[in-house]
Design an enzyme around this catalytic site. Structure first.
Site, PDB file in Angstrom:
ATOM      1  N   SER A 156      -5.863 -10.177   6.746  1.00 44.11           N
ATOM      2  CA  SER A 156      -5.273 -11.806   6.292  1.00 44.11           C
ATOM      3  C   SER A 156      -5.863 -12.290   7.173  1.00 44.11           C
ATOM      4  CB  SER A 156      -3.792 -11.755   6.304  1.00 44.11           C
ATOM      5  OG  SER A 156      -3.244 -10.500   5.275  1.00 44.11           O
TER       6      SER A 156
HETATM    7  N1  SAH Z   1      -2.135  -6.240   6.352  1.00 43.61           N
HETATM    8  C1  SAH Z   1      -2.871  -5.933   6.068  1.00 43.61           C
HETATM    9  C2  SAH Z   1      -3.700  -6.801   4.996  1.00 43.61           C
HETATM   10  C3  SAH Z   1      -4.391  -5.382   4.600  1.00 43.61           C
HETATM   11  S1  SAH Z   1      -4.743  -6.614   1.792  1.00 43.61           S
HETATM   12  C4  SAH Z   1      -3.984  -6.521   7.114  1.00 43.61           C
HETATM   13  O1  SAH Z   1      -3.563  -6.999   8.731  1.00 43.61           O
HETATM   14  O2  SAH Z   1      -5.206  -6.281   7.049  1.00 43.61           O
HETATM   15  C5  SAH Z   1      -2.928  -5.584   1.612  1.00 43.61           C
HETATM   16  C6  SAH Z   1      -3.417  -3.948   1.229  1.00 43.61           C
HETATM   17  O3  SAH Z   1      -2.038  -3.657   0.697  1.00 43.61           O
HETATM   18  C7  SAH Z   1      -4.442  -3.250   1.204  1.00 43.61           C
HETATM   19  O4  SAH Z   1      -5.191  -2.651   1.773  1.00 43.61           O
HETATM   20  C8  SAH Z   1      -4.303  -3.212  -0.244  1.00 43.61           C
HETATM   21  O5  SAH Z   1      -4.865  -1.623  -0.796  1.00 43.61           O
HETATM   22  C9  SAH Z   1      -2.685  -2.779  -0.148  1.00 43.61           C
HETATM   23  N2  SAH Z   1      -1.700  -2.493  -1.370  1.00 43.61           N
HETATM   24  C10 SAH Z   1      -2.063  -3.259  -1.958  1.00 43.61           C
HETATM   25  N3  SAH Z   1      -1.037  -2.669  -3.286  1.00 43.61           N
HETATM   26  C11 SAH Z   1      -0.207  -1.385  -2.649  1.00 43.61           C
HETATM   27  C12 SAH Z   1       0.818  -0.843  -2.823  1.00 43.61           C
HETATM   28  N4  SAH Z   1       1.292  -0.828  -4.639  1.00 43.61           N
HETATM   29  N5  SAH Z   1       1.539  -0.126  -1.800  1.00 43.61           N
HETATM   30  C13 SAH Z   1       1.031  -0.330  -0.506  1.00 43.61           C
HETATM   31  N6  SAH Z   1      -0.304  -0.588  -0.369  1.00 43.61           N
HETATM   32  C14 SAH Z   1      -1.000  -1.485  -1.155  1.00 43.61           C
END
Ligand code: SAH
Length: 215
Positions: A64
């Site tokens: 993010s």
């Molecule tokens: N907090 C992270 C953001 C990553 S993007 C960072 O700082 O890097 C969002 C993430 O949510 C992705 O890795 C994606 O695979 C995950 N995601 C999407 N749907 C999800 C679900 N139902 N349960 C768990 N993770 C999920």
């Protein structure tokens, strides 16, 4: 890879830039100052890590944007205190996870993609973050075994507010969740009592989608 003076300098500049846009809780800025964001992205993206931009982390996902991390943490910290249990959905590369750990929360985090779950484990271990509990699974189910949580933070765009997660929110607790397809509204849900919830909205953001199941 190390946290050099140059990285520290760039990080400080980025945080000043964020503060010029919004009056973030100083505890959030201090926590972000302690987390070397460049060590959560690919070596080749090292020099982009302190721009206020999302970056690819593999598996078609992104870390993010720093402004977004600051805002979600800020909103959460208005309710959750040090030592409170916080659930994060969407571990990704675990940058936000590390920021939550630096806030002093007891962090539980769920990721649905195996490769990212493994990347998150590696990133956190390398930087000596040993307290967050990482779980591979579908975040729509939350982590009922460890509920209730004082804070629940969703880092992917949810189609709607998942009922199962509302159930796992403690009374007096807060959920911060981007809701919508395409672009998302940053929605804050406060649990006032067993039955009562309030809702407020905090601007538009763009997240990768929250998907069901694991892969
Ligand atoms: N907090 C992270 C953001 C990553 S993007 C960072 O700082 O890097 C969002 C993430 O949510 C992705 O890795 C994606 O695979 C995950 N995601 C999407 N749907 C999800 C679900 N139902 N349960 C768990 N993770 C999920």
């Amino acid at each position: 890879m190390f946290d050099t003076l140059q990285h520290k300098g760039r990080r400080k500049k980025l945080l000043e830039q964020l503060l010029s846009k919004f009056e973030f809780d100083p505890r959030v800025i201090e926590a972000m100052n302690r987390v070397p964001r460049h060590m959560f992205v690919d070596h080749g993206l090292d020099n982009l890590a302190y721009l206020d931009k999302p970056l690819p982390i593999g598996a078609k996902q992104t870390i993010s944007q720093p402004y977004t991390v600051a805002m979600q943490t800020h909103l959460l910290a208005q309710r959750a205190q040090k030592f409170d249990k916080v659930l994060e959905i969407g571990t990704g590369c675990a940058y936000q996870t590390a920021v939550l750990a630096e806030m002093g929360f007891r962090v539980y985090t769920v990721e649905r993609q195996k490769t990212l779950y493994m990347l998150a484990q590696k990133n956190l271990a390398r930087l000596d973050y040993h307290t967050p509990l990482l779980h591979f699974g579908d975040g729509f189910a939350g982590m009922p075994k460890f509920a209730p949580f004082k804070g629940i933070l969703i880092t992917c765009g949810a189609p709607d507010i998942p009922n199962e997660l509302l159930k796992q929110l403690a009374t007096g607790g807060r959920m911060v969740i981007p809701v919508g397809t395409g672009t998302q509204r940053m929605v804050v849900i406060d649990r006032i009592s067993d039955e009562e919830f309030t809702r407020s909205e905090h601007g538009d953001y763009k997240f990768v989608p929250m998907l069901s199941g694991t892969e």
